[in-house]
Motif scaffolding. Structure first.
Motif, short mmCIF file in Angstrom:
data_model
loop_
_atom_site.label_atom_id
_atom_site.label_comp_id
_atom_site.label_asym_id
_atom_site.label_seq_id
_atom_site.Cartn_x
_atom_site.Cartn_y
_atom_site.Cartn_z
N LYS A 145 15.62 44.62 2.25
CA LYS A 145 15.51 43.85 3.48
C LYS A 145 15.05 44.76 4.63
O LYS A 145 15.51 45.89 4.77
N ALA A 146 14.15 44.22 5.46
CA ALA A 146 13.51 45.02 6.50
C ALA A 146 14.52 45.62 7.47
O ALA A 146 14.41 46.79 7.85
N ALA A 147 15.49 44.84 7.91
CA ALA A 147 16.44 45.33 8.90
C ALA A 147 17.28 46.48 8.33
O ALA A 147 17.49 47.50 9.00
N ALA A 148 17.74 46.33 7.11
CA ALA A 148 18.54 47.38 6.47
C ALA A 148 17.70 48.62 6.22
O ALA A 148 18.17 49.76 6.35
N ARG A 149 16.43 48.43 5.87
CA ARG A 149 15.52 49.56 5.65
C ARG A 149 15.31 50.34 6.95
O ARG A 149 15.35 51.57 6.96
N ARG A 150 15.09 49.63 8.05
CA ARG A 150 14.91 50.29 9.34
C ARG A 150 16.16 51.08 9.73
O ARG A 150 16.08 52.19 10.25
N GLU A 151 17.31 50.48 9.49
CA GLU A 151 18.57 51.16 9.84
C GLU A 151 18.74 52.44 9.03
O GLU A 151 19.14 53.48 9.57
N ARG A 152 18.45 52.37 7.71
CA ARG A 152 18.57 53.56 6.88
C ARG A 152 17.62 54.66 7.36
O ARG A 152 18.00 55.82 7.48
N LEU A 153 16.38 54.30 7.62
CA LEU A 153 15.40 55.30 8.04
C LEU A 153 15.71 55.86 9.43
O LEU A 153 15.44 57.03 9.70
N ARG A 245 15.77 57.50 16.30
CA ARG A 245 17.02 57.06 15.69
C ARG A 245 17.93 56.41 16.73
O ARG A 245 18.47 55.32 16.52
N VAL A 246 18.07 57.08 17.88
CA VAL A 246 18.93 56.55 18.94
C VAL A 246 18.36 55.26 19.49
O VAL A 246 19.08 54.29 19.76
N TYR A 247 17.03 55.21 19.66
CA TYR A 247 16.38 53.99 20.17
C TYR A 247 16.64 52.81 19.24
O TYR A 247 16.90 51.69 19.69
N ALA A 248 16.58 53.05 17.92
CA ALA A 248 16.81 51.97 16.96
C ALA A 248 18.23 51.42 17.07
O ALA A 248 18.45 50.21 16.99
N VAL A 249 19.18 52.33 17.29
CA VAL A 249 20.58 51.88 17.43
C VAL A 249 20.76 51.11 18.73
O VAL A 249 21.33 50.00 18.74
#
Length: 284
Positions: A145-153, A245-249
């Motif tokens: 899933k795209a959202a989970a993939r973005r979070e992992r990366l 990473r911080v921006y994604a969070v």
């Protein structure tokens, strides 16, 4: 620890070829002939391998759906004196494959567990990638899933070790796009496809270059893939990766412009690079 005087058998963890059948070692063949049974992820697949070498040892199915249920009876067989082999569809068992529950149960019961080393796609890819190999991290398959993939990366964006992923043909394009978004399109990477097989290819360049290469050549989207990505640099690259990473969070809870401003202040990464790289991304 196994009791030296015990009559229990041994669980042999046997690596099998990732493509070229000539890579099954003589010792592996000997073990597979000698054990009482072979625990296989896919018995149909393993039966073809055994038939090629004239090995007639009985096969037992052991996969992610039955491993919890089968571990106990298999350990009982080992304790009674049988020796078993554990194989996966290809490569070294337990590396993104089932098997660790059986190994854990056997060790807990005092049964000897012995490795029979051999092929591993991640090590084979790393050996020819030309990326730093003194320190690396294996991440297996990225989430579907795209959202989970973005979070992992996002959590890996500041990782300085060489990153190694497995990927399938139907997700390779979107995974490369996700890697570009998380790490930047200029990050050096290697795409190893169909290693040891007829159509083996190893492509290198930036993540942008690799994504474009598979976009224009459908043949490069076929088969099984190992993706290797150079780790973040210690200075500017690391700040940018940490900023992303911080921006994604923060972006999961704040407007993009606010998230980018705060991430830039916290990490020292350029605000424009964070905000520009995050616009238009799918939210889920």
């Amino acid at each position: 620890m196994p009791n030296p005087g015990s009559t229990a058998g041994t669980l042999h963890v046997v690596a099998t070829p990732i493509g070229n059948l000539g890579d099954l070692s003589p010792r592996a063949q000997q073990i597979l002939r000698a054990v009482d049974a072979i625990c296989a992820e896919d018995t149909r697949h393993s039966r073809q391998l055994l038939a090629h070498f004239g090995i007639e040892t009985p096969l037992l199915a052991l996969h992610e759906h039955n491993e919890d249920r089968q571990a106990g009876p298999l350990v009982a067989r080992l304790q009674a004196g049988d020796s078993l082999a554990l194989v996966s569809d290809a490569g070294t068992p337990l590396v993104s494959d089932p098997g660790y529950r059986l190994v854990r149960a056997a060790r807990a019961a005092g049964v000897r567990v012995s490795p029979v080393p051999g092929p591993s796609a991640l090590v084979a890819a790393l050996s020819v990638a030309g990326l730093a190999s003194d320190r690396f991290v294996f991440e297996g398959f990225l989430p579907a899933k795209a959202a989970a993939r973005r979070e992992r990366l996002a959590r890996l964006a500041g990782e300085t070790r060489t990153l190694i992923f497995y990927e399938s043909a139907h997700r390779i394009a979107e995974s490369l796009d996700a890697l570009r978004a998380a790490f930047g399109g200029g990050r050096p990477a290697v795409l190893a496809r169909e290693l040891t097989k007829l159509f083996e290819t190893v492509l290198d360049g930036s993540l942008d270059h690799l994504a474009e290469a598979i976009a224009v050549d459908p043949n490069q989207r076929r088969g099984e893939f190992v993706v290797l990505v150079q780790g973040a640099g210690e200075d500017a690259d690391a700040r940018l990766a940490e900023g992303r990473r911080v921006y994604a969070v923060l972006g999961a809870h704040l407007p993009p412009s606010t998230a980018a401003k705060l991430a830039a202040e916290l990490t020292g990464a350029p605000r424009r690079a964070l905000y520009g790289g995050g616009q238009g991304e799918e939210r889920a």
